[in-house]
Design a protein around this motif. Structure first.
Motif, PDB file in Angstrom:
ATOM      1  N   PRO A 109     -53.407 -39.768  40.202  1.00  0.00           N
ATOM      2  CA  PRO A 109     -52.662 -39.806  42.161  1.00  0.00           C
ATOM      3  C   PRO A 109     -51.161 -39.564  41.966  1.00  0.00           C
ATOM      4  O   PRO A 109     -50.415 -39.182  43.191  1.00  0.00           O
ATOM      5  N   ASP A 115     -51.852 -42.549  48.567  1.00  0.00           N
ATOM      6  CA  ASP A 115     -51.655 -43.646  48.196  1.00  0.00           C
ATOM      7  C   ASP A 115     -52.772 -44.103  48.777  1.00  0.00           C
ATOM      8  O   ASP A 115     -52.912 -43.916  50.048  1.00  0.00           O
ATOM      9  N   GLU A 116     -53.418 -45.103  48.646  1.00  0.00           N
ATOM     10  CA  GLU A 116     -54.464 -45.858  49.168  1.00  0.00           C
ATOM     11  C   GLU A 116     -54.294 -46.542  50.299  1.00  0.00           C
ATOM     12  O   GLU A 116     -54.127 -47.971  50.805  1.00  0.00           O
ATOM     13  N   LEU A 118     -53.837 -47.546  54.729  1.00  0.00           N
ATOM     14  CA  LEU A 118     -54.799 -46.703  55.552  1.00  0.00           C
ATOM     15  C   LEU A 118     -54.169 -47.310  56.370  1.00  0.00           C
ATOM     16  O   LEU A 118     -53.102 -47.487  56.823  1.00  0.00           O
ATOM     17  N   ILE A 124     -61.908 -48.844  54.372  1.00  0.00           N
ATOM     18  CA  ILE A 124     -62.914 -48.247  53.207  1.00  0.00           C
ATOM     19  C   ILE A 124     -63.965 -49.300  52.915  1.00  0.00           C
ATOM     20  O   ILE A 124     -63.777 -49.906  51.759  1.00  0.00           O
ATOM     21  N   ALA A 214     -56.745 -40.835  53.628  1.00  0.00           N
ATOM     22  CA  ALA A 214     -57.624 -42.563  52.992  1.00  0.00           C
ATOM     23  C   ALA A 214     -58.714 -42.285  52.262  1.00  0.00           C
ATOM     24  O   ALA A 214     -58.372 -42.500  50.990  1.00  0.00           O
ATOM     25  N   ALA A 217     -57.619 -40.548  48.584  1.00  0.00           N
ATOM     26  CA  ALA A 217     -57.138 -41.253  48.147  1.00  0.00           C
ATOM     27  C   ALA A 217     -57.983 -42.124  47.714  1.00  0.00           C
ATOM     28  O   ALA A 217     -57.832 -41.801  46.457  1.00  0.00           O
ATOM     29  N   HIS A 218     -59.475 -43.044  47.851  1.00  0.00           N
ATOM     30  CA  HIS A 218     -59.670 -43.889  47.627  1.00  0.00           C
ATOM     31  C   HIS A 218     -60.719 -43.492  46.876  1.00  0.00           C
ATOM     32  O   HIS A 218     -60.854 -43.627  45.593  1.00  0.00           O
ATOM     33  N   THR A 219     -61.143 -41.890  47.161  1.00  0.00           N
ATOM     34  CA  THR A 219     -62.685 -41.151  46.342  1.00  0.00           C
ATOM     35  C   THR A 219     -61.810 -40.541  45.172  1.00  0.00           C
ATOM     36  O   THR A 219     -62.257 -40.956  43.957  1.00  0.00           O
ATOM     37  N   GLY A 221     -59.376 -41.746  43.724  1.00  0.00           N
ATOM     38  CA  GLY A 221     -58.755 -43.052  42.124  1.00  0.00           C
ATOM     39  C   GLY A 221     -59.192 -43.167  42.296  1.00  0.00           C
ATOM     40  O   GLY A 221     -59.448 -44.143  40.307  1.00  0.00           O
ATOM     41  N   THR A 222     -60.868 -43.657  42.392  1.00  0.00           N
ATOM     42  CA  THR A 222     -61.914 -43.881  42.006  1.00  0.00           C
ATOM     43  C   THR A 222     -62.410 -43.179  41.048  1.00  0.00           C
ATOM     44  O   THR A 222     -62.404 -43.668  39.418  1.00  0.00           O
TER      45      THR A 222
END
Length: 262
Positions: A109, A115-116, A118, A124, A214, A217-219, A221-222
């Motif tokens: 990030p 950043d996550e 939403l 998500i 979003a 960011a989620h993917t 970050g994971t």
């Protein structure tokens, strides 16, 4: 099986081109395989061909044999840096249809600036947790929207086989953006040696709300928390919105592939 050979001189020996199986050809020089040709239908229905040969004469003979026995149109994909292979397909009458750039995408990030956060009313659902019926519904809706505009064939070529009429590769590979009772967008990541973002898409009426960012960011970050420093993706050169999205988070173009058609 067609065993009637084409012949062509290679040095002092005759090269025989033989169809050894359905949509498979071999070039033989004194029983030594000196080239191979192959054709396969992609899930979107297009017929793609490939040839592996050391000599231009062998390539040209394989191409000649294959093109006389296969229906048109025919497609192939070439690394743009492979000038010899490109020249071979041009001799066979293929022309450039489109260019895809391969990007290396950072996952940290601090590098992406993501950043996550939403959009209002959006959540998500992580990969492996999506409702399969809602997932298939949003996938079908997005495909219909794309087909009604630029056409699904403008999207990066999909090569993973799946049952006839089934457009979901593996439900466990998709994270989705959700609103109450329906899904608004999806992202698919398949990891073999490295994680590849094979698809990211948002329903037409939900675009420009930050849903794609979003999902990314989620993917990413994971993936970062799982120890991956980079992911990979392909973007068609004419898809300026996707290019801007990935370049805006620090993705770097690493190579380009050309899809050719005859």
């Amino acid at each position: 099986m067609n065993t009637k050979p084409f012949t062509s001189g290679l040095g002092e020996n005759a090269v025989m081109i033989t169809r050894v199986a359905d949509r498979q050809w071999h070039a033989l020089d004194d029983d030594l395989v000196v080239g191979r040709g192959h054709a396969v239908h992609r899930p979107d229905g297009r017929l793609f061909v490939s040839i592996d040969a050391w000599h231009d004469a062998v390539f040209d003979r394989l191409a000649e044999a294959m093109l006389t026995q296969l229906p048109s149109p025919l497609h192939t994909v070439v690394d743009e840096a492979d000038v010899d292979l490109m020249a071979g397909w041009r001799r066979a009458g293929f022309t450039i249809r489109r260019r895809e750039w391969e990007y290396a995408v950072p996952t940290d990030p601090r590098a992406t600036g993501l950043d996550e956060v939403l959009p209002p009313g959006v959540t998500i659902v992580p990969a492996g947790q999506a409702d399969e019926d809602l997932l298939r519904a949003v996938d079908r809706a997005i495909r219909d929207e794309v087909e009604a505009t630029v056409g699904w064939q403008s999207m990066p070529a999909e090569v993973i086989p799946r049952p006839e009429g089934d457009t979901i590769v593996d439900p466990s590979k998709y994270a989705v953006a959700a609103a109450p009772g329906r899904y608004l967008g999806l992202i698919r990541v398949v990891t073999v040696i490295r994680p590849r973002i094979g698809l990211i898409a948002v329903r037409a009426g939900e675009q420009r709300r930050g849903i794609g960012r979003a999902l990314l960011a989620h993917t990413l970050g994971t993936l970062h928390r799982s120890g991956f420093t980079e992911a990979w993706t392909e973007v068609q050169e004419s898809n300026h919105a996707a290019s801007a999205l990935f370049e805006g988070i620090g993705a770097r173009p690493m190579s380009s592939n050309l899809e050719l058609v005859r």
